[in-house]
Design a protein around this motif. Structure first.
Motif, PDB file in Angstrom:
ATOM      1  N   ILE A  27       0.788  -1.261  -0.103  1.00 24.16           N
ATOM      2  CA  ILE A  27       0.005  -0.005  -0.018  1.00 24.16           C
ATOM      3  C   ILE A  27       1.101   1.161  -0.233  1.00 24.16           C
ATOM      4  O   ILE A  27       1.955   1.295   0.997  1.00 24.16           O
ATOM      5  CB  ILE A  27      -0.957   0.001   1.185  1.00 24.16           C
ATOM      6  N   ALA A  28       0.744   2.140  -0.871  1.00 24.71           N
ATOM      7  CA  ALA A  28       1.347   3.447  -0.789  1.00 24.71           C
ATOM      8  C   ALA A  28       0.310   4.547  -0.756  1.00 24.71           C
ATOM      9  O   ALA A  28      -0.738   4.635  -1.386  1.00 24.71           O
ATOM     10  CB  ALA A  28       1.794   3.657  -2.031  1.00 24.71           C
ATOM     11  N   VAL A  29       0.498   5.409   0.160  1.00 21.01           N
ATOM     12  CA  VAL A  29      -0.106   6.582   0.547  1.00 21.01           C
ATOM     13  C   VAL A  29       0.734   7.850   0.300  1.00 21.01           C
ATOM     14  O   VAL A  29       1.803   7.940   0.713  1.00 21.01           O
ATOM     15  CB  VAL A  29      -0.564   6.463   2.020  1.00 21.01           C
ATOM     16  N   LEU A  30      -0.037   8.768  -0.520  1.00 20.78           N
ATOM     17  CA  LEU A  30       0.673   9.944  -0.825  1.00 20.78           C
ATOM     18  C   LEU A  30      -0.477  11.037  -0.181  1.00 20.78           C
ATOM     19  O   LEU A  30      -1.566  11.343  -0.496  1.00 20.78           O
ATOM     20  CB  LEU A  30       0.495  10.084  -2.132  1.00 20.78           C
ATOM     21  N   ALA A  31       0.161  11.846   0.655  1.00 22.43           N
ATOM     22  CA  ALA A  31      -0.440  12.761   1.349  1.00 22.43           C
ATOM     23  C   ALA A  31       0.360  14.166   1.566  1.00 22.43           C
ATOM     24  O   ALA A  31       1.712  14.060   1.649  1.00 22.43           O
ATOM     25  CB  ALA A  31      -0.935  12.341   2.631  1.00 22.43           C
ATOM     26  N   ILE A  32      -0.323  15.330   1.931  1.00 18.43           N
ATOM     27  CA  ILE A  32       0.464  16.646   1.871  1.00 18.43           C
ATOM     28  C   ILE A  32       0.482  16.838   3.483  1.00 18.43           C
ATOM     29  O   ILE A  32      -0.560  16.114   4.151  1.00 18.43           O
ATOM     30  CB  ILE A  32       0.224  17.686   1.119  1.00 18.43           C
ATOM     31  N   GLY A  33       0.852  17.938   3.847  1.00 18.90           N
ATOM     32  CA  GLY A  33       0.579  18.108   5.440  1.00 18.90           C
ATOM     33  C   GLY A  33      -0.709  18.510   5.827  1.00 18.90           C
ATOM     34  O   GLY A  33      -1.471  19.244   4.935  1.00 18.90           O
ATOM     35  N   GLY A  34      -1.146  17.989   6.892  1.00 20.75           N
ATOM     36  CA  GLY A  34      -2.459  18.318   7.475  1.00 20.75           C
ATOM     37  C   GLY A  34      -3.495  17.534   6.954  1.00 20.75           C
ATOM     38  O   GLY A  34      -4.811  17.560   7.578  1.00 20.75           O
ATOM     39  N   GLN A  35      -3.207  16.275   6.172  1.00 16.12           N
ATOM     40  CA  GLN A  35      -4.074  15.376   5.615  1.00 16.12           C
ATOM     41  C   GLN A  35      -4.180  14.187   6.261  1.00 16.12           C
ATOM     42  O   GLN A  35      -5.059  13.036   6.256  1.00 16.12           O
ATOM     43  CB  GLN A  35      -4.102  15.296   4.324  1.00 16.12           C
ATOM     44  N   GLY A  36      -3.196  14.238   7.345  1.00  9.63           N
ATOM     45  CA  GLY A  36      -3.148  12.938   8.345  1.00  9.63           C
ATOM     46  C   GLY A  36      -2.790  11.664   7.540  1.00  9.63           C
ATOM     47  O   GLY A  36      -3.112  10.702   8.034  1.00  9.63           O
ATOM     48  N   GLY A  37      -1.980  11.924   6.771  1.00 11.71           N
ATOM     49  CA  GLY A  37      -1.365  10.730   5.956  1.00 11.71           C
ATOM     50  C   GLY A  37      -0.729   9.635   6.997  1.00 11.71           C
ATOM     51  O   GLY A  37      -0.810   8.367   7.010  1.00 11.71           O
ATOM     52  N   GLY A  38      -0.004  10.184   8.119  1.00 12.33           N
ATOM     53  CA  GLY A  38       1.078   9.308   8.971  1.00 12.33           C
ATOM     54  C   GLY A  38      -0.029   8.699   9.857  1.00 12.33           C
ATOM     55  O   GLY A  38      -0.039   7.629  10.056  1.00 12.33           O
TER      56      GLY A  38
END
Length: 505
Positions: A7-18
């Motif tokens: 699974i790959a997750v691409l997110a920017i700051g503030g979107q809760g990717g972590g």
């Protein structure tokens, strides 16, 4: 299973990717699976996203899995993109393939710096991402997850997690997903609401991943729109609306918007001045110029000065929006400001401001004291009060040097428009649209005014030519292509070349 689910997750700051990745890992481990997650941080200021990578596999007695540390092109089962262009970047990187990848993406946009810095429309083509996703993914699930997150009072990661559950790519039931959220212990109720909305939007699956029929509520009836220039119950404003209603009907909608912005920016008297300017153009209207004038005169009158910037940063709705975007976290808000002497002198009266401008040494000395980088904490009483006081100078605005300068430019611009309208209404419409070049604050505004001046000067030279309208539009489009004005410079050289040839002939 003899290989991990990747699974790959691409997110920017503030979107809760972590947070999303932590939920996936916790979900797998609670089901006695083995899991590993890694991340590669992106660049700050929205020029790149963090790529998180997770591998999970069922535990097998006597076997120790060997996990990869990074997503490899062609070897990803699920790609989760927290924003639409990140889905496009995942496709470009080869992470999405038609033989195995389920692509889950939110269709909302968080614009990149490269898009925002273009003076005109710098938006990337979302349609190209849609076409690429349909061609590249084995399964493609996409909808506006940010809107659902806002509805739930959560962040987009919770909706993405619900969508992941809804696709049944992972062999775990919905209760296991919800248990992973609950176990985290932070923002549980809001996250569960977002999860449920994301799950339902995919189509709905029961606890063992089988399709489940779901009744969807009928859409709410849409009320009929109110009359565009209908009275609002405020006598002075209603008188302006009645006056606007006497202008051509095609312009009514734009006049209503223009009045709303102009009066909110200043006062009723300013709204009356707006209608004065529009009526002057309407007298010459032979080709629908009134609607165009209503739009661009309002934009010219609502210019960004120190007072407006302070008002925007202290308006009550802004604090609420920031809190919603940050998911209700405790935050500190710091405004990064860089005032120039031009903005500060613009607050003085025309006589005093001009007198100071003529003394370079005095301007330099004042600049060392009052200008330069400033950080103002608007979450503190003192910081907020400083900007609030500046915003309260709205009543003083029409007596300032900056206002005198803006109105001198507006009057000259509209004089040129009226002169062109008598002989070439199409050219007059393009001259009105040149107001698009002026926007923003500080250096951005100065660059825009410089481009506007150059295009208007070239337009004067082009008047009388059958292709004048076409060339003014081309010059404006060139000016909007880049911040530095290189495209405009090249276009102006082309205009100079054929105008000089005509003069020589």
């Amino acid at each position: 299973m003899d290989r991990p689910i990747t699974i790959a997750v691409l997110a920017i700051g503030g979107q809760g990717g972590g947070v999303l990745v932590d939920w996936v890992v916790a979900l797998a481990e609670r089901q006695d699976w083995r899991a590993q997650s890694t991340s590669v941080p992106g660049v700050a200021q929205r020029t790149g996203a963090t790529i998180y990578y997770v591998e999970v596999i069922a535990a097998a007695p006597g076997r120790t899995p060997v996990f990869s540390a990074m997503a490899a092109p062609g070897d990803v089962d699920v790609v989760i993109a927290a924003e639409w262009m990140e889905a496009g970047r995942a496709i470009q990187r080869g992470l999405v393939t038609p033989d195995r990848t389920t692509l889950i993406a939110s269709t909302h946009r968080a614009f990149a710096v490269s898009e925002k810095q273009v003076p005109g429309d710098g938006m990337a083509d979302s349609g190209a991402v849609t076409a690429a996703a349909r061609a590249a993914a084995r399964r493609f699930v996409a909808f506006d997850m940010a809107a659902l997150a806002e509805q739930a009072g959560s962040v987009v990661s919770s909706v993405l997690f619900g969508a992941l559950c809804g696709t049944a790519v992972l062999p775990f039931g919905r209760p296991a997903f919800e248990a992973a959220i609950s176990a985290a212990g932070v923002g549980v109720q809001a996250s569960l609401r977002g999860f449920a909305l994301g799950f339902d939007a995919v189509g709905g699956f029961d606890a063992v991943g089988q399709p489940a029929a779901r009744l969807r509520p009928l859409p709410e009836p849409v009320p009929p729109p109110a009359a565009v220039l209908a009275p609002v119950g405020h006598a002075p404003y209603d008188s302006l609306l009645a006056r606007a209603a006497t202008l051509p009907a095609a312009a009514h909608e734009m006049l209503a918007e223009g009045l709303r912005h102009v009066v909110a920016y200043q006062d009723i008297a300013y709204g009356s001045a707006y209608l004065d300017a529009v009526e002057d153009v309407a007298q010459l209207d032979r080709a629908g110029l009134t609607e165009t004038a209503a739009k661009y005169i309002a934009r010219a009158m609502v210019y960004d000065d120190v007072i407006r910037v302070a008002a925007l940063k202290t308006q009550p709705s802004r604090a609420g929006r920031v809190q919603r975007e940050m998911g209700g976290q405790v935050i500190a808000v710091t405004e990064f400001m860089h005032p120039r002497m031009e903005e500060l002198l613009g607050l003085l009266t025309p006589a005093l401001g001009t007198a100071v401008q003529r003394r370079p040494r005095l301007v330099a000395a004042l600049g060392r004291v009052f200008c330069g980088p400033r950080r103002i904490r608007t979450d503190t009483i003192l910081g907020f009060l400083m900007l609030y006081v500046v915003a309260g100078l709205r009543g003083w605005r029409r007596r300032t040097l900056r206002h005198a300068q803006e109105w001198a430019r507006i009057n000259a611009w509209l004089g040129t428009v009226r002169g062109a309208a008598a002989e070439d209404p199409a050219l007059a419409a393009e001259l009105l649209a040149n107001q698009r070049l002026i926007k923003g604050y500080s250096d951005t505004h100065s660059r825009g005014v410089d481009k506007f001046t150059q295009v208007m000067a070239a337009a004067q030279r082009l008047r009388g030519r059958p292709d004048a309208t076409v060339w003014v539009r081309r010059l404006r489009e060139a000016a909007l292509k880049d911040e530095a004005g290189l495209a405009l410079e090249q276009a102006l050289q082309t205009v100079d070349s054929f105008l000089d040839e005509r003069t020589a002939a």
